[in-house]
Design a protein around this motif. Structure first.
Motif, PDB file in Angstrom:
ATOM      1  N   UNK A  55     -12.089   2.394   2.474  1.00  0.00           N
ATOM      2  CA  UNK A  55     -12.940   1.534   1.642  1.00  0.00           C
ATOM      3  C   UNK A  55     -12.148   0.908   0.503  1.00  0.00           C
ATOM      4  N   UNK A  56     -11.351   1.712  -0.179  1.00  0.00           N
ATOM      5  CA  UNK A  56     -10.560   1.178  -1.299  1.00  0.00           C
ATOM      6  C   UNK A  56      -9.532   0.164  -0.814  1.00  0.00           C
ATOM      7  N   UNK A  57      -8.908   0.470   0.315  1.00  0.00           N
ATOM      8  CA  UNK A  57      -7.921  -0.441   0.871  1.00  0.00           C
ATOM      9  C   UNK A  57      -8.566  -1.773   1.247  1.00  0.00           C
ATOM     10  N   UNK A  58      -9.732  -1.715   1.909  1.00  0.00           N
ATOM     11  CA  UNK A  58     -10.432  -2.937   2.288  1.00  0.00           C
ATOM     12  C   UNK A  58     -10.896  -3.704   1.057  1.00  0.00           C
ATOM     13  N   UNK A  59     -11.340  -2.994   0.038  1.00  0.00           N
ATOM     14  CA  UNK A  59     -11.765  -3.656  -1.199  1.00  0.00           C
ATOM     15  C   UNK A  59     -10.593  -4.390  -1.828  1.00  0.00           C
ATOM     16  N   UNK A  60      -9.439  -3.754  -1.848  1.00  0.00           N
ATOM     17  CA  UNK A  60      -8.246  -4.390  -2.400  1.00  0.00           C
ATOM     18  C   UNK A  60      -7.847  -5.602  -1.560  1.00  0.00           C
ATOM     19  N   UNK A  84       0.834  -1.202   0.000  1.00  0.00           N
ATOM     20  CA  UNK A  84       0.000   0.000   0.000  1.00  0.00           C
ATOM     21  C   UNK A  84       0.873   1.258   0.000  1.00  0.00           C
ATOM     22  N   UNK A  85       0.397   2.332  -0.601  1.00  0.00           N
ATOM     23  CA  UNK A  85       1.128   3.595  -0.539  1.00  0.00           C
ATOM     24  C   UNK A  85       1.235   4.082   0.911  1.00  0.00           C
ATOM     25  N   UNK A  86       2.239   4.878   1.181  1.00  0.00           N
ATOM     26  CA  UNK A  86       2.476   5.401   2.531  1.00  0.00           C
ATOM     27  C   UNK A  86       1.238   6.087   3.101  1.00  0.00           C
ATOM     28  N   UNK A  87       0.549   6.856   2.308  1.00  0.00           N
ATOM     29  CA  UNK A  87      -0.638   7.587   2.776  1.00  0.00           C
ATOM     30  C   UNK A  87      -1.723   6.618   3.267  1.00  0.00           C
ATOM     31  N   UNK A  88      -1.929   5.548   2.547  1.00  0.00           N
ATOM     32  CA  UNK A  88      -2.925   4.550   2.941  1.00  0.00           C
ATOM     33  C   UNK A  88      -2.502   3.887   4.250  1.00  0.00           C
ATOM     34  N   UNK A  89      -1.237   3.501   4.340  1.00  0.00           N
ATOM     35  CA  UNK A  89      -0.749   2.883   5.571  1.00  0.00           C
ATOM     36  C   UNK A  89      -0.909   3.823   6.756  1.00  0.00           C
ATOM     37  N   UNK A  90      -0.665   5.099   6.543  1.00  0.00           N
ATOM     38  CA  UNK A  90      -0.789   6.082   7.621  1.00  0.00           C
ATOM     39  C   UNK A  90      -2.246   6.201   8.093  1.00  0.00           C
ATOM     40  N   UNK A  91      -3.167   6.270   7.139  1.00  0.00           N
ATOM     41  CA  UNK A  91      -4.591   6.354   7.489  1.00  0.00           C
ATOM     42  C   UNK A  91      -5.007   5.114   8.280  1.00  0.00           C
TER      43      UNK A  91
END
Length: 100
Positions: free
Chosen positions: A73-78, A36-43
């Motif tokens: 949502x996008x992260x969970x979908x992935x 995952x991109x850093x921003x997603x991991x941070x969130x």
């Protein structure tokens, strides 16, 4: 919190085989998080490990609450595609374990 309590109750009845599967899931989730991109991991870290609200995450990162929700949502979908739908209910607990 109710979801985590439900998962903890399920974990109390785990056998050795279940724990091996759980450890396999943690490794798979760690690998997925690393992609995952850093921003997603941070969130995800702020939301699930630090247990901040969507509003708090948004304020600290300078994005909208809708932006935080979309990232999750996008992260969970992935993850649903990569890891399987069955694993999704364990994601909050696994995120906590992985980021610890």
């Amino acid at each position: 919190v109710p979801l985590i309590e439900e998962v903890i109750q399920e974990l109390e009845h785990f056998s050795d085989t279940d724990w091996e599967e759980y450890e396999t899931r943690i490794r798979a989730l760690k690998a997925e998080l690393d992609r995952q991109p850093e921003r997603v991991r941070r969130v995800l870290y702020m939301r699930f490990y630090e247990q901040k609200s969507n509003q708090e995450v948004a304020e600290q990162l300078g994005i909208t609450v809708d932006g935080v929700k979309k990232i999750i949502q996008r992260s969970f979908a992935q993850m649903r595609v990569s890891l399987g739908k069955k694993m999704l209910k364990f994601v909050p607990l696994l995120l906590f374990a992985c980021m610890n």
